[in-house]
Write an enzyme that holds these catalytic residues in place. Structure first.
Site: not given
Ligand code: URA
Length: 241
Positions: A105-106
């Protein structure tokens, strides 16, 4: 046949060591090509010549590269981002073109592999090969033994029960979680489901690959030994289904 290249260039590219160190190995007589001790300046064909270091054959696939990146928070695991956010490909050399193996995920930090080896990528990301990924999840609150037990036994998520995981605590509010599935936001959802939302998530191991000294934002090539252990990790355990 490929164009013959300088030995140090081939060996540095496949991650044996830096070009300088490889030059020292050649000068010290540790490198042989087709059984002959190599000299500095020798060229070889990476596809057809047998290259050995200290008597061990180097499995050189000249067109394959592997990078290990310590992804910082805020970087997107895609090749390009329509919103102009930084992407992981900004952090590795542009040539040859590589792709991330799975995704983080970012907001997740930590280890990400990138390669142009599609076959091994497929196996590393396919859940049936069961390659372990280890995370340190900094969470809200102090996880109880019951919460850890739930993580170990499997947590009911909206896309089904998770497979049993390894779970322990590191200090008061950090969960070390080892999973071998790759569902979307899985660690965050598992921790949330047991009452401990994640405030920081770091991946610290992918199968046999770990590196505590790689700085955030830095990348390095995998060594030949690391590529071999990675390949072994996905060939010795064939798909279960
Ligand atoms: N699990 C998550 O929740 N996020 C990641 O980035 C990886 C695993």
């Amino acid at each position: 046949m490929t164009e013959p290249e300088r030995l140090q260039k081939i060996l540095a590219r496949v991650g044996v060591a830096s070009r300088r160190v490889v030059e020292d190995m050649i000068a010290d007589g540790r490198v042989r090509v087709n059984g002959e001790v190599a000299e500095l300046g020798n060229r070889a064909d990476a596809e057809t010549d047998a290259i050995e270091i200290d008597g061990a054959l180097v499995g050189v696939r000249p067109d394959t590269v592997w990078y290990l990146l310590n992804k910082p928070k805020g970087v997107v695991t895609t090749a390009s981002d329509p919103h102009g956010r930084p992407v992981v490909l900004d952090l590795v050399p542009p040539e040859p073109r590589v792709f991330p193996v799975g995704r983080l995920d970012m907001d997740t930090e930590g280890l990400l592999l990138l390669t142009n080896d599609g076959e091994v990528t497929h196996r590393l990301t396919h859940p049936s090969y069961g390659v372990e990924k280890e995370y340190l999840a900094h969470v809200d609150g102090r996880p109880s033994r019951g919460a850890l037990r739930s993580l170990r036994e499997g947590v009911e998520l909206d896309d089904g029960l998770t497979a049993p995981a390894k779970a322990s605590t590191v200090g008061d509010d950090v969960i070390r979680l080892v999973i071998h599935e790759g569902r979307n936001r899985q660690v965050r959802r598992m921790c949330e489901a047991v009452g401990h939302p994640v405030v920081r998530l770091v991946r610290v191991r992918i199968g046999p690959i770990a590196d505590r000294s790689l700085e955030p934002g830095a990348c390095r090539q995998l060594t030949v030994d690391e590529v071999r252990t990675l390949e072994r990790a996905v060939v010795e355990r064939p798909p279960r289904s």
